[in-house]
Design an enzyme around this catalytic site. Structure first.
Site, short mmCIF file in Angstrom:
data_model
loop_
_atom_site.label_atom_id
_atom_site.label_comp_id
_atom_site.label_asym_id
_atom_site.label_seq_id
_atom_site.Cartn_x
_atom_site.Cartn_y
_atom_site.Cartn_z
N SER A 72 0.85 -1.19 0.00
CA SER A 72 0.00 0.00 0.00
C SER A 72 0.89 1.25 0.00
O SER A 72 1.68 1.44 -0.92
CB SER A 72 -0.96 -0.03 1.20
OG SER A 72 -1.99 0.90 1.04
N ASP A 132 -8.94 -4.86 -6.00
CA ASP A 132 -8.54 -3.90 -4.98
C ASP A 132 -9.39 -2.63 -5.12
O ASP A 132 -9.32 -1.95 -6.15
CB ASP A 132 -7.06 -3.58 -5.15
CG ASP A 132 -6.46 -2.79 -4.00
OD1 ASP A 132 -7.19 -1.99 -3.39
OD2 ASP A 132 -5.28 -2.98 -3.70
N HIS A 165 -7.22 -5.49 -1.41
CA HIS A 165 -6.13 -4.74 -0.80
C HIS A 165 -5.69 -5.44 0.48
O HIS A 165 -6.51 -5.95 1.24
CB HIS A 165 -6.60 -3.32 -0.49
CG HIS A 165 -5.51 -2.32 -0.31
ND1 HIS A 165 -4.77 -1.83 -1.35
CD2 HIS A 165 -5.03 -1.71 0.81
CE1 HIS A 165 -3.89 -0.96 -0.90
NE2 HIS A 165 -4.02 -0.87 0.41
#
Length: 204
Positions: A72, A132, A165
């Protein structure tokens, strides 16, 4: 999101997997927003690279081969650090330190970095989930394409069907398989580095 996260919570499955297979890992923190703003985050990451290179031999690792990874915001910072080894403006006060890395494995990062890609980029393994919702896969695809077109080193893009994610924070069959890919990629990067330098290296 550059505002939360701690090294005790993220990257642990990968570090444990790689340590079990002969690698030495260092998990690092960087200062968070809003107390700091860009580029302080990546400056912290580059300072950590300099520290690892200085102290690697104390841990039985080779300072000449350093790989970087993150997820991330950490994926963004890993990619940015890997692509800016010659940018001394991101090393204030430690400009003389070698902050280059020999491989990069960013997970589901933000890659609005197309002006940073270049021929001297290290080998990259870019990992992204197909569904995601925080960081859509299109950005990672574009980044990998642009980097592959510019770089003299391998660029591998892996998009996991149905992955969200932060899918790798917890151990799962998908995480285990992904970490096996990471290990194989790093093994290949070590061999490529060894062939290029004629050295025998132990990976960090």
């Amino acid at each position: 999101a550059w505002v939360i996260g701690d090294k005790r919570e993220q990257g642990v499955p990968m570090l444990n997997h790689l340590a079990a297979n002969g690698y030495v890992g260092f998990n690092v923190n960087y200062r968070l927003s809003p107390k700091v703003k860009a580029p302080d985050h990546v400056i912290d990451v580059k300072r950590a690279i300099a520290w690892v290179r200085e102290h690697a031999e104390d841990y039985g690792a080779d300072p000449d081969f350093i790989a970087i990874s993150g997820g991330s915001a950490g994926g963004h910072l890993a990619a940015l650090a890997a692509l800016t080894s010659d940018d001394m403006s991101l090393q204030p006060g430690f400009e003389e330190a070698d902050c280059s890395v020999q491989a990069a494995v960013p997970f589901y990062g933000v890659y609005d970095l197309t002006e940073r890609v270049h021929a001297d980029a290290p080998p990259f393994l870019v990992i992204q989930g197909s569904i995601d919702v925080l960081v859509p896969a299109a950005g990672a695809r574009t980044f990998a394409q642009e980097l592959r077109a510019a770089s003299d080193e391998p660029v591998i893009y892996v998009e996991l069907e149905g992955a969200q994610h932060a899918f790798d924070i917890f151990v799962s069959p998908r995480t285990r398989r992904t970490l096996n890919w990471v290990e194989k990629f790093l093994d290949a990067a070590v061999l490529r580095f060894r062939d290029a330098t004629g050295d025998t290296v132990m990976a960090v």
